[in-house]
Design a protein around this motif. Structure first.
Motif, PDB file in Angstrom:
ATOM      1  N   ARG A 507       0.843  -1.211   0.000  1.00 60.43           N
ATOM      2  CA  ARG A 507       0.000   0.000   0.000  1.00 60.43           C
ATOM      3  C   ARG A 507       0.871   1.250   0.000  1.00 60.43           C
ATOM      4  NH1 ARG A 507      -5.574  -0.145   1.978  1.00 60.43           N
ATOM      5  NH2 ARG A 507      -5.162   1.990   2.680  1.00 60.43           N
ATOM      6  N   SER A 508       1.882   1.240   0.814  1.00 62.95           N
ATOM      7  CA  SER A 508       2.772   2.396   0.887  1.00 62.95           C
ATOM      8  C   SER A 508       3.535   2.592  -0.421  1.00 62.95           C
ATOM      9  CB  SER A 508       3.748   2.214   2.050  1.00 62.95           C
ATOM     10  OG  SER A 508       4.684   3.268   2.096  1.00 62.95           O
ATOM     11  N   GLY A 511       1.169   3.938  -3.120  1.00 65.34           N
ATOM     12  CA  GLY A 511       0.863   5.350  -2.903  1.00 65.34           C
ATOM     13  C   GLY A 511       2.015   6.250  -3.309  1.00 65.34           C
ATOM     14  N   GLU A 527      -4.945   2.046  -3.656  1.00 60.21           N
ATOM     15  CA  GLU A 527      -4.423   1.347  -2.478  1.00 60.21           C
ATOM     16  C   GLU A 527      -5.445   0.355  -1.935  1.00 60.21           C
ATOM     17  OE1 GLU A 527      -3.162   4.150   0.414  1.00 60.21           O
ATOM     18  OE2 GLU A 527      -1.761   5.175  -0.927  1.00 60.21           O
ATOM     19  N   SER A 531      -4.696  -3.658  -1.858  1.00 56.10           N
ATOM     20  CA  SER A 531      -4.717  -4.380  -0.577  1.00 56.10           C
ATOM     21  C   SER A 531      -5.741  -5.513  -0.597  1.00 56.10           C
ATOM     22  CB  SER A 531      -5.021  -3.403   0.559  1.00 56.10           C
ATOM     23  OG  SER A 531      -6.309  -2.808   0.384  1.00 56.10           O
TER      24      SER A 531
END
Length: 616
Positions: A507-508, A511, A527, A531
């Motif tokens: 997710r990080s 982003g 995201e 996920s």
């Protein structure tokens, strides 16, 4: 130009021998006009009774021979020149000889009968049918050449500004030649031949007065031709219109390839056949390329090709591999054939079945991220690959597969690595029909494609002009693409371990990548999608490695690959269900989503529309 030079030389030689106007031994001398053939007939058969009849029959035989010569030489030549401009719009059945028996076909015989009827009609109007007919044919030829030039300019009107060469040779020169020939036609028709004292025949026309017989016969013949043209070309025009409507009107632009195509209908009474081609956008910026050929000609073959093209597009959107797609398409062909046989008498089965059975097809899928191309074929079509910079042409040996609807060995795909800039040529056998054999045709095509520095449009034009210089008996299709590799800054990919802790990590990473691309507006949605898909892969894929890939093109594509082979099912969860809402939420947030299977597992992909840039 060569025809005009030859015409001028022959005319000059004939005038030098026979004399011009009222002097010499030519037909322009009134003293000789009636004795060109009758003198020979009287010497052989006599001038009374049966001899007179045989003399007139001799004249009829000579005229019929001249008309037959026109049908087998002049008319096909003029038809070929004209059809090059209007894309084979004039049927050839008026001057056809059977290939096997070398005998006239019914169309040619019918034209001969019409010629005899026309001769009888002209005899009642003209005092010298032979001389007036020859001059009238000259008018028709001048009009034909003029119309051909203007048709050439109109046909090439969209590419005249592409280069100076195209403007000169496809615009200026044909236009000037057409203008010259039509001015010559108008001057000869309304000035020279319209003079009542020209020749031996004059006709009193209402509102016009006394007019030369050559002008009346020439314009009358052209008028009859224009009236008959819609009738004799009706079936051809309808089939051609149907075929055009079933083919792509224009090839869509795509990040994976540049493309160009050509379709040439058969120059025959049935006109078009069952050739088709297509470029199909697929998931992950991949592209599907297909060419096919249905056995037969006419409306039925064109309709069958349209159904198969639709079937290929539907199956391709299921992300099937080329071999699996051909297998499904073969089932469709067999089903269509069996449905068509239901309720038909045995005598009608073969004619309708032939158009569906024996379909050849070549399907390829190109991935611009990896540069890999997967191909499979049904029947005999082969692709041509042109290496960039070197121009070396190769015909890869694909595993053989039976034509669609025939049955036999299973289809098999071949994986190829294509360098960026590789030209891929897909074509049907009709492109090779003018060559002595298949090998000679492929060698000739290689010489054309080796100059890969040219644009694809120029390569298509050169291939058609070189491979099919004249009239064709079988329709032909050619699809050219030049491959690209997606720029490295337009996609990103990550490898994950099947660990729940990897969800936060990806997710990080996603982003941050979207922030670098300036797509912060879709960061939260993407995201959430990533996920959800990664979580499902960890739970259900069996512990294998996971791949995540983002592709920025006209849409934002997100792909999650794992080693599992079970496809997720979209369903509406009940109010008391604890799970089962993930894919439903993803379907609401994306424009498209789907699943495709690979040799190592499966890939679930989604596509999101990108935000439009603000317009100042």
């Amino acid at each position: 130009m060569l025809l005009l030079v030859m015409y001028g030389l022959v005319s000059t030689s004939a005038q030098a021998f026979a004399g011009v106007g009222t002097s010499g031994i030519g037909l322009g001398n009134a003293d000789n006009a009636d004795n060109v053939f009758s003198g020979l007939g009287e010497a052989v058969f006599g001038s009374h009774g049966t001899g007179l009849f045989l003399s007139r029959l001799l004249i009829l035989m000579v005229l019929t021979s001249a008309l037959a010569s026109a049908q087998t030489t002049i008319l096909p030549l003029a038809r070929t020149v004209f059809s090059m401009a209007v894309h084979k719009a004039v049927p050839s059945r008026f001057a056809r000889v059977h290939r096997r028996f070398l005998t006239p076909t019914w169309g040619t015989i019918g034209m001969g009968a019409a010629s005899i009827a026309l001769f009888v009609l002209l005899t009642s109007l003209s005092q010298n049918v032979l001389a007036d007919s020859i001059d009238s044919v000259g008018l028709a030829i001048a009009f034909q050449y003029g119309l051909t030039g203007f048709a050439c300019v109109w046909y090439h009107r969209k590419i005249l500004t592409r280069s100076v060469k195209d403007l000169v040779f496809k615009g200026v020169l044909p236009g000037l030649g057409a203008l010259f020939m039509l001015l010559l036609f108008l001057y000869a028709t309304f000035v020279v031949y319209a003079e009542p004292r020209y020749g031996t025949t004059a006709v009193d026309l209402p509102l016009i007065g006394r007019t030369g017989g050559v002008t009346v016969l020439g314009l009358g013949a052209l008028l009859i031709g224009f009236l008959l043209m819609p009738m004799v070309t009706r079936g051809h025009s309808m089939a051609l219109k149907l075929q055009r409507s079933l083919l792509p009107r224009r090839l869509p632009p795509h990040a994976a390839v540049d493309s160009a195509s050509r379709y040439l209908p058969a120059d025959s009474g049935s006109g078009v056949g069952g050739d088709w081609y297509d470029i199909i956008p697929l998931s992950g910026t991949r592209v599907g390329l297909v060419v096919g050929d249905v056995l037969g000609h006419g409306m039925h073959a064109a309709a069958t090709a349209g159904r198969l093209r639709t079937g290929v597009r539907v199956l391709a959107r299921l992300d099937l591999s080329p071999d699996e797609l051909l297998s499904r398409l073969a089932d469709l062909v067999e089903q269509t054939t069996h449905e068509g046989e239901t309720g038909r008498s045995p005598g009608h089965l073969k004619a309708h079945a032939d158009a569906a059975l024996g379909v050849s097809c070549l399907y390829a899928v190109y991935d611009p991220v990896s540069g890999e191309c997967s191909m499979a074929r049904a029947g005999e079509p082969v692709p041509a690959l042109v290496e960039p910079h070197t121009g070396v042409v190769d015909y890869p040996q694909l595993p053989p597969g039976p034509p669609l609807g025939i049955g036999g060995l299973p289809y098999q795909s071949t994986e190829l690595e294509l360098a960026p800039g590789t030209v891929v040529a897909l074509f049907t056998d009709g492109l090779l029909q003018a060559a002595d054999d298949r090998e000679a045709g492929l060698a000739q095509l290689s010489q054309v494609l080796s100059d890969d520095r040219r644009s694809l449009e120029e390569l298509c034009d050169r291939a058609v002009a070189t491979m099919l210089p004249g009239a064709v008996d079988v329709d032909a299709t050619m699809l050219l693409v030049r491959t690209r590799l997606l720029a490295r800054n337009r996609f990103a990919q990550w490898a994950l371990a099947p660990d729940p802790a990897a969800v936060a990590t990806i997710r990080s990473a996603v982003g941050k990548q979207l922030g670098d691309w300036g797509l912060d507006d879709v960061a939260f949605t993407t995201e959430l999608i990533v996920s959800e898909l990664v979580t499902n892969a960890i739970r259900y894929a069996g512990g294998g490695p996971i791949q995540v890939r983002l592709i920025r093109d006209r849409t934002l594509t997100c792909e999650v690959s794992d080693t599992g082979h079970t496809a997720p099912n979209l369903r509406h969860a009940a109010s008391d269900d604890e799970g089962g809402r993930g894919l439903f939420i993803i379907a609401q947030m994306t424009h498209h989503w789907g699943t495709r299977y690979t040799s190592t597992g499966k890939t679930i992909w989604t596509e999101q529309d990108l935000p439009q840039p603000d317009r100042q």
